[in-house]
Enzyme design. Structure first.
Site, PDB file in Angstrom:
ATOM      1  N   GLU A 176     -10.126 -36.510  36.472  1.00 15.16           N
ATOM      2  CA  GLU A 176     -10.982 -36.520  37.675  1.00 15.16           C
ATOM      3  C   GLU A 176     -10.505 -37.545  38.706  1.00 15.16           C
ATOM      4  OE1 GLU A 176     -15.657 -36.946  39.109  1.00 15.16           O
ATOM      5  OE2 GLU A 176     -15.087 -37.648  37.118  1.00 15.16           O
ATOM      6  N   LYS A 213     -11.194 -32.080  37.404  1.00 13.50           N
ATOM      7  CA  LYS A 213     -12.463 -32.188  38.134  1.00 13.50           C
ATOM      8  C   LYS A 213     -12.149 -32.789  39.497  1.00 13.50           C
ATOM      9  CE  LYS A 213     -17.234 -33.827  37.943  1.00 13.50           C
ATOM     10  NZ  LYS A 213     -18.368 -34.169  37.071  1.00 13.50           N
TER      11      LYS A 213
END
Length: 294
Positions: A176, A213
């Protein structure tokens, strides 16, 4: 690796619920839920209250496997129980939802327009515990604020370096590198980020898989090549401070990108709601995020 869970995450319809607010963000999450800081005396009481909030969400009939593929947990949530089962086991066995674990220890100070992750000093032990608790995958967050090539390269290098340790432990890492939605260079950041991620994906072996993400991109479908990459299980989007309605609308413009929302999932929920009010509000949020994800 649980092959049934892998198939659900890779091919299922739905989204990933982010229930992983940690020490720094927990007071804000509780306040949004209607529990102010003067109602708890210490950190233990705070974490008990946030576990109660998460338990209420997870046990709600609106929180179901028809709409939700997986849920990301905070470390303390993994070690606590819901109705006599560890949280991950409750999710998997009672709900049919795949459990993930947030493993990062927060962000370092900003340098070169980014915030790297602080060192994860106990990573091997944490991954061992995650396996013992039947966790499927992990999540770790960095933040990009400026279109600085070195900074963005450092973020992605760090993410994939830790990601390989996670893969070696038999888990799927959610990488992420969040681009701040308020960045003046958001579009340029995203183009640099895509390039760096692609380089690392191309270097992975056939048995090394990751999830990504990412902030919903300024240019629709910018990440389509990442979504289609053979080493990518799924690409999920964070709401990043957008309201639920804004995040849903932006998500709909991106083919194959699904939600992994936190604040946008829970923004209409309140501790003082009756069970019917709470479940109806959660159901409305779940269905709207599901529709945007498919």
């Amino acid at each position: 690796m649980n092959e049934k869970q892998f198939d659900k995450v890779k091919n299922g319809k739905g989204f990933i619920a982010a229930l992983d607010q940690s020490g720094g963000s927990t007071p804000k999450a509780l306040a949004a839920y209607g529990i102010l800081e003067d109602t708890y005396a210490n950190e233990d009481e705070m974490f008990t209250l946030v576990h109660d909030m998460r338990t209420r969400i997870i046990t709600s009939p609106a929180f179901d496997a028809k709409h939700i593929l997986g849920a990301i947990l905070f470390e303390q949530t993994m070690d606590r129980e819901i109705e006599g089962l560890y949280t991950a086991d409750y999710l998997a066995e009672k709900k049919g939802i795949v459990p993930f674990l947030k493993i990062d220890k927060g962000l370092a100070e900003e340098a070169n327009g980014v915030q790297l992750m602080k060192p994860i000093t106990d990573l091997d032990k944490l991954l061992q515990r995650a396996n013992e608790r039947n966790i499927f995958g992990t999540k770790m967050r960095s933040v990009i604020k400026e279109a600085n090539e070195k900074g963005i390269r450092d973020v992605v290098d760090q993410q994939f370096e830790v990601g390989k340790q996670i893969i070696a432990a038999g888990l799927i890492p959610i990488i992420e590198p969040e681009v701040d939605i308020n960045s003046a260079d958001k579009k340029a950041c995203e183009e640099l980020l895509k390039h760096e991620i692609q380089k690392h994906l191309d270097q992975l072996q056939d048995n090394e898989n990751v999830m990504l993400k990412l902030t919903i991109p300024t240019e629709a479908n910018l990440y389509k090549e990442l979504i289609d990459h053979p080493r990518v299980v799924r690409v999920v989007a964070l709401s990043g401070g957008y309201s639920k309605d804004d995040a849903n609308e932006k998500l709909k413009e991106n083919e194959g990108l699904i939600a992994s929302f936190s604040r946008a999932l829970s923004q209409e929920l309140n501790a003082n709601q009756t069970d019917d009010e709470f479940n109806n509000a959660l159901e409305k949020a779940v269905k709207s995020i599901y529709e945007a994800s498919i």
